[in-house]
Design a protein around this motif. Sequence first.
Motif, short mmCIF file in Angstrom:
data_model
loop_
_atom_site.label_atom_id
_atom_site.label_comp_id
_atom_site.label_asym_id
_atom_site.label_seq_id
_atom_site.Cartn_x
_atom_site.Cartn_y
_atom_site.Cartn_z
N ALA A 137 0.83 -1.21 0.00
CA ALA A 137 0.00 0.00 0.00
C ALA A 137 0.87 1.26 0.00
O ALA A 137 0.56 2.25 -0.69
CB ALA A 137 -0.93 -0.01 1.21
N ALA A 138 1.94 1.24 0.77
CA ALA A 138 2.84 2.41 0.81
C ALA A 138 3.53 2.63 -0.53
O ALA A 138 3.69 3.77 -0.97
CB ALA A 138 3.86 2.22 1.93
N LEU A 139 3.97 1.54 -1.18
CA LEU A 139 4.59 1.67 -2.50
C LEU A 139 3.61 2.23 -3.52
O LEU A 139 3.96 3.11 -4.32
CB LEU A 139 5.12 0.31 -2.95
CG LEU A 139 6.33 -0.24 -2.20
CD1 LEU A 139 6.63 -1.67 -2.65
CD2 LEU A 139 7.55 0.65 -2.41
N ALA A 140 2.37 1.72 -3.49
CA ALA A 140 1.36 2.27 -4.40
C ALA A 140 1.08 3.74 -4.09
O ALA A 140 0.93 4.56 -5.00
CB ALA A 140 0.07 1.45 -4.29
N GLY A 141 1.02 4.07 -2.80
CA GLY A 141 0.82 5.48 -2.42
C GLY A 141 1.95 6.37 -2.88
O GLY A 141 1.72 7.51 -3.30
N ALA A 142 3.20 5.88 -2.83
CA ALA A 142 4.34 6.68 -3.28
C ALA A 142 4.24 6.95 -4.78
O ALA A 142 4.53 8.07 -5.25
CB ALA A 142 5.64 5.97 -2.95
N LEU A 143 3.86 5.93 -5.56
CA LEU A 143 3.73 6.11 -7.01
C LEU A 143 2.63 7.12 -7.33
O LEU A 143 2.80 7.99 -8.20
CB LEU A 143 3.44 4.77 -7.68
CG LEU A 143 4.57 3.75 -7.64
CD1 LEU A 143 4.11 2.43 -8.27
CD2 LEU A 143 5.81 4.27 -8.37
N VAL A 144 1.51 7.02 -6.63
CA VAL A 144 0.42 7.97 -6.87
C VAL A 144 0.83 9.37 -6.42
O VAL A 144 0.46 10.37 -7.05
CB VAL A 144 -0.86 7.50 -6.14
CG1 VAL A 144 -1.98 8.50 -6.36
CG2 VAL A 144 -1.29 6.15 -6.65
N ALA A 145 1.60 9.45 -5.33
CA ALA A 145 2.06 10.75 -4.86
C ALA A 145 2.97 11.42 -5.88
O ALA A 145 2.88 12.63 -6.11
CB ALA A 145 2.79 10.60 -3.52
N THR A 216 -6.21 15.24 3.26
CA THR A 216 -5.98 16.18 2.18
C THR A 216 -5.30 15.47 1.01
O THR A 216 -4.68 14.41 1.19
CB THR A 216 -5.09 17.34 2.65
OG1 THR A 216 -3.77 16.84 2.96
CG2 THR A 216 -5.67 18.01 3.89
N PRO A 217 -5.41 16.01 -0.20
CA PRO A 217 -4.71 15.38 -1.34
C PRO A 217 -3.21 15.33 -1.16
O PRO A 217 -2.54 14.50 -1.79
CB PRO A 217 -5.11 16.27 -2.53
CG PRO A 217 -6.34 16.98 -2.09
CD PRO A 217 -6.21 17.16 -0.61
N PHE A 218 -2.65 16.19 -0.31
CA PHE A 218 -1.20 16.23 -0.12
C PHE A 218 -0.72 15.06 0.74
O PHE A 218 0.33 14.47 0.47
CB PHE A 218 -0.78 17.55 0.53
CG PHE A 218 -1.31 18.76 -0.18
CD1 PHE A 218 -0.80 19.14 -1.40
CD2 PHE A 218 -2.34 19.51 0.37
CE1 PHE A 218 -1.28 20.25 -2.06
CE2 PHE A 218 -2.83 20.62 -0.27
CZ PHE A 218 -2.31 20.99 -1.50
N ALA A 245 -9.50 11.04 -7.01
CA ALA A 245 -10.36 12.15 -7.44
C ALA A 245 -9.53 13.41 -7.69
O ALA A 245 -9.75 14.13 -8.68
CB ALA A 245 -11.43 12.42 -6.38
N THR A 246 -8.58 13.67 -6.82
CA THR A 246 -7.72 14.84 -7.02
C THR A 246 -6.89 14.70 -8.29
O THR A 246 -6.74 15.67 -9.06
CB THR A 246 -6.79 15.03 -5.81
OG1 THR A 246 -7.57 15.13 -4.62
CG2 THR A 246 -5.94 16.27 -5.97
N LEU A 247 -6.36 13.50 -8.52
CA LEU A 247 -5.56 13.28 -9.71
C LEU A 247 -6.41 13.46 -10.98
O LEU A 247 -5.94 14.03 -11.97
CB LEU A 247 -4.96 11.88 -9.67
CG LEU A 247 -3.91 11.53 -10.74
CD1 LEU A 247 -2.73 12.49 -10.67
CD2 LEU A 247 -3.43 10.10 -10.56
N ALA A 248 -7.65 13.00 -10.93
CA ALA A 248 -8.54 13.16 -12.09
C ALA A 248 -8.84 14.63 -12.34
O ALA A 248 -8.85 15.09 -13.50
CB ALA A 248 -9.83 12.38 -11.86
N VAL A 249 -9.09 15.39 -11.27
CA VAL A 249 -9.37 16.82 -11.43
C VAL A 249 -8.15 17.55 -11.99
O VAL A 249 -8.26 18.38 -12.90
CB VAL A 249 -9.81 17.43 -10.08
CG1 VAL A 249 -9.88 18.95 -10.18
CG2 VAL A 249 -11.15 16.87 -9.65
#
Length: 528
Positions: A137-145, A216-218, A245-249
């Motif tokens: 989950a953390a690795l996926a979160g880092a990629l999305v970040a 927050t998105p951050f 949602a933030t990434l899509a916007v």
Amino acid sequence: MVAQLVRLKLTLLGNTFRRSVWQTIGMALASVYGLGIIVMVVAAAVLGGTTDPVTTGQVLTLAGALVVLGWWVVPLFAYGVDATLDPQRFVTFAIPRRRLLAGLAAAGVVSVPGAVTLLGGLGVSFAWWREPLALLAALAGALVAVALCIVGSRATTTLLAPLLGSRRYREVLAIVAVVPLVLLGPAIGSLTSTFSIGPDSVGEAVEPLARVVAWTPFGAPWALGSAVHDGAWGLLAARLAVVLATLAVLWTVWDRALARALVTPPGGETAGAGKGLGWFSRLPATPTGAVAARSATYWLRDPRYAASIAVVPLLPVVMYVTGVNAGAGTSFLMLLVAPLVAWVLGFGISNDVGYDNTAFALHVAIGVPGRADRWGRALPVLVAGTPIVVAFALVGCAVAERWDALPALLGISAGALTTSVGISSAASARFVYPVPKPGESPFKTPQGATVATMVAQFAAMGLMLALSLPTLVLGIVAIVTGLPAVGWVALAVGIVLGGVVLVGGVRWGARTVDRRRPELLQQVMAFR
């Protein structure tokens, strides 16, 4: 198309190593430094995750949020620093916009900030190495970040491109941007001294803030590992929804802003109506007066000079906060403000010829005497800087309640101002290094300029310190011992010795300009 743009970015990055040996050395040193920071951060995250995963997850959430926020905000202050793969360069190519978006997003990782963010984000994810699901989950979160960082920065800069390209915006922003940069260090020191170092205190301090930031998105992408660690699967889904949602916007905003920019690229600025001759009508119609009028206009209108002025009123704040954080009182540090201000103002003209850029050709074409050139650049600093330095000296003595130190402080400050102006007048006639061009971001670092800038500036600063030593020694002795007679001697020595260095530096610089005028122009033109 995505692979093609990535290969293009890699080619452009590789070509920068072939232009200058010094640039290659500087890039190598910066890379080693960046890798060292990444190793330290990752090691701290892994160690913290092993001993206290809850607190470590909260700290990573806050730190990661600052990284994403920095990616969104910093380009607004440093607009134009990296113009490679500028979307405006693809206007004449029939590239589908969606493919162009994907290619630019992928190419955004091919940069030093992108690589550092990606490696650092993936590395700190191993704080959850003991829990495989939390690690995934953390690795996926880092990629999305990282995706949020790249797309967010592109969306904000593309959307605000018409405003960011405005000259008035750059002039104002150059002053505003310096404020948080200068106050960042004291703010961090103040926060560090507020909380104790114990892990329990750190957890109590960051837990409420991390809980809010994680929504927050951050901070949401960096908090995915913590949600899995706590077994809060509903919280994991909610945070992931916020991120997606933030990434899509952001992607939609970037898409529409890019469509507008490709169809209606920003044009040049229209010249405003003239409002008189300014300083040219107030100073004598002589070569020295003309150069002085132009220099005074630079100090008030050019963002590259405005950055030096913006630092001046912030120095007392920095010194005061530093003294409070150190727990050693603020008296001595407040006495340092006036000499520091004097040095900053005098050092501001150490590369005046480089800041002139192609305008220096006018000096060569009409044969401006070297004496007029040097004194014209030095006089605005001396005339405006003297009352400013005296005012800071009075304020420093008042805050420190050391009026007995005023003569010595005035001597040190006067010597610092005149010595720095004299050395800068000589140095700028001999050593010219690349600087941001007129109209560019004052934070831009020209290619191949880092090492040359450091060498020239350290040499000039070392010479200034050596010539100021007699005044510094006398002034420090007077301040420490409180002997008024030594203070008055320091004042006299500072004025006389500084005046000698000023006159000598200006004369040497004037002879150098007269002798090397064509070579100086050639150097400046080579920076284009």
